[in-house]
Design an enzyme around this catalytic site. Structure first.
Site, mmCIF file in Angstrom:
data_model
loop_
_atom_site.group_PDB
_atom_site.id
_atom_site.type_symbol
_atom_site.label_atom_id
_atom_site.label_comp_id
_atom_site.label_asym_id
_atom_site.label_seq_id
_atom_site.Cartn_x
_atom_site.Cartn_y
_atom_site.Cartn_z
ATOM 1 N N ARG A 71 12.268 -1.792 10.675
ATOM 2 C CA ARG A 71 10.883 -1.708 11.491
ATOM 3 C C ARG A 71 10.565 -2.671 12.901
ATOM 4 O O ARG A 71 10.410 -3.382 12.194
ATOM 5 C CB ARG A 71 10.170 -1.717 10.492
ATOM 6 C CG ARG A 71 8.893 -0.371 10.691
ATOM 7 C CD ARG A 71 8.077 -0.241 9.667
ATOM 8 N NE ARG A 71 6.904 -0.955 9.750
ATOM 9 C CZ ARG A 71 5.483 -0.780 8.885
ATOM 10 N NH1 ARG A 71 5.569 0.179 7.748
ATOM 11 N NH2 ARG A 71 4.681 -1.180 9.383
ATOM 12 N N LYS B 275 0.370 -0.865 0.097
ATOM 13 C CA LYS B 275 0.008 0.070 0.634
ATOM 14 C C LYS B 275 0.659 1.131 0.134
ATOM 15 O O LYS B 275 0.458 2.550 -0.686
ATOM 16 C CB LYS B 275 -1.140 -0.053 0.964
ATOM 17 C CG LYS B 275 -1.960 -1.079 1.390
ATOM 18 C CD LYS B 275 -2.646 -1.285 2.954
ATOM 19 C CE LYS B 275 -1.786 -0.818 4.010
ATOM 20 N NZ LYS B 275 -1.642 -2.331 4.146
ATOM 21 N N ARG C 79 -9.259 1.174 9.037
ATOM 22 C CA ARG C 79 -9.341 0.513 9.060
ATOM 23 C C ARG C 79 -9.972 -0.600 10.201
ATOM 24 O O ARG C 79 -9.642 -1.810 10.685
ATOM 25 C CB ARG C 79 -7.990 -0.227 8.974
ATOM 26 C CG ARG C 79 -7.274 0.151 9.969
ATOM 27 C CD ARG C 79 -5.321 -0.298 10.189
ATOM 28 N NE ARG C 79 -4.644 0.211 9.860
ATOM 29 C CZ ARG C 79 -3.446 0.321 9.323
ATOM 30 N NH1 ARG C 79 -2.859 -1.554 9.617
ATOM 31 N NH2 ARG C 79 -2.538 0.555 9.183
ATOM 32 N N ARG D 174 11.488 -6.461 5.157
ATOM 33 C CA ARG D 174 11.812 -5.270 5.252
ATOM 34 C C ARG D 174 12.366 -4.827 6.764
ATOM 35 O O ARG D 174 12.697 -3.768 7.000
ATOM 36 C CB ARG D 174 10.229 -4.621 5.152
ATOM 37 C CG ARG D 174 9.908 -3.177 5.181
ATOM 38 C CD ARG D 174 8.857 -2.841 4.904
ATOM 39 N NE ARG D 174 7.906 -2.984 6.191
ATOM 40 C CZ ARG D 174 6.538 -2.517 6.103
ATOM 41 N NH1 ARG D 174 6.418 -2.022 4.898
ATOM 42 N NH2 ARG D 174 5.735 -2.399 7.436
ATOM 43 N N ARG E 243 -0.783 -8.815 13.477
ATOM 44 C CA ARG E 243 -0.885 -8.009 12.390
ATOM 45 C C ARG E 243 -2.102 -8.771 11.286
ATOM 46 O O ARG E 243 -3.257 -7.756 11.373
ATOM 47 C CB ARG E 243 0.149 -7.311 12.036
ATOM 48 C CG ARG E 243 -0.120 -6.117 13.106
ATOM 49 C CD ARG E 243 2.188 -5.208 12.543
ATOM 50 N NE ARG E 243 1.814 -4.736 11.280
ATOM 51 C CZ ARG E 243 3.506 -4.706 10.973
ATOM 52 N NH1 ARG E 243 4.854 -6.047 11.343
ATOM 53 N NH2 ARG E 243 2.944 -4.384 9.158
#
Ligand code: ADP
Length: 204
Positions: A150, A30, A105, A144, A161
């Site tokens: 992160r 996204k 969301r 990632r 998640r």
């Protein structure tokens, strides 16, 4: 003289949608796509995740609060997130269009957003659903996490998640489908192919 012009009258050309939401599981791409799409359209990409992360890195009060949820893979409470988005949408650069990424969301956030947009005299005109399967997104997010550090990109948090997404965010698909604004795009294709499909989904 006969008019041989082949141009289509403006009324026959559906305008490109400019009040947009991109939705999809974590790792679907996204953020990457939102940045490209928004730049091409000259509208701001508004990512709640990015706004939270900017606050975390500046250690603001909001950042400290958001981090406590984000690191567990939980959603930040709706009241906090809604207020933040209301402020952002009221800014001048969002008047002619915007691309929301990561908000709403939850169903409660959908309702809050409906209220905000009604106050501004507008509504979402397209919701882009970026689809990707679980194994692929887990793989992408682990990579990632290793590259960027992160803090919510660890396997355990990623799985959580995805679970939270399935439970709290997938009900939005039906809502927007019912309103006739949803378009599905395959997020497993190459970045350029996905961009092209998203752009095409804004027409007509
Ligand atoms: P991803 O979609 O990959 O999970 P984001 O950068 O969009 O990543 O969001 C990261 C985290 O920020 C989420 O896991 C959540 O804790 C918080 N967050 C972002 N947007 C929202 C939202 N609309 N409501 C609640 N929490 C949010």
């Amino acid at each position: 003289m006969t008019d041989t012009s082949t141009s289509t009258p403006a009324s026959d050309t559906a305008p490109t949608a400019r009040r947009l939401l991109i939705v999809g599981p974590p790792g679907a791409g996204k953020g990457t796509q939102a940045a490209r799409l928004a730049e091409g359209l000259g509208i701001p990409a508004i990512s709640t995740g990015d706004i939270f992360r900017a606050n975390v890195s500046q250690s603001t009060e909001l950042g400290v609060l958001a981090k406590s949820y984000m690191d567990k893979g939980e959603y930040v409470p709706d009241s906090v997130t809604n207020d933040m988005v209301r402020d952002r949408l009221a800014q001048d650069d969002a008047r002619e269009g915007f691309l929301l990424d990561g908000y709403p969301r939850t169903l409660a956030q959908v309702e809050a957003l409906d209220g905000m947009l009604a106050e501004l005299g507008t509504a979402l005109d397209r919701v882009l659903l970026l689809e990707a399967d679980d194994d692929t997104v887990v793989e992408r997010l682990i990579a990632r996490g290793q590259e960027s550090g992160r803090s919510d990109d660890t396997e355990e948090t990623i799985r959580h998640r995805l679970h939270v997404y399935a439970e709290q965010t997938t009900p939005l698909v039906e809502v927007y489908e019912g309103r006739g604004v949803l378009r599905r795009v395959d997020g497993m294709a190459s970045i350029d192919e996905v961009s092209a499909a998203l752009t095409a989904a804004l027409q007509g």
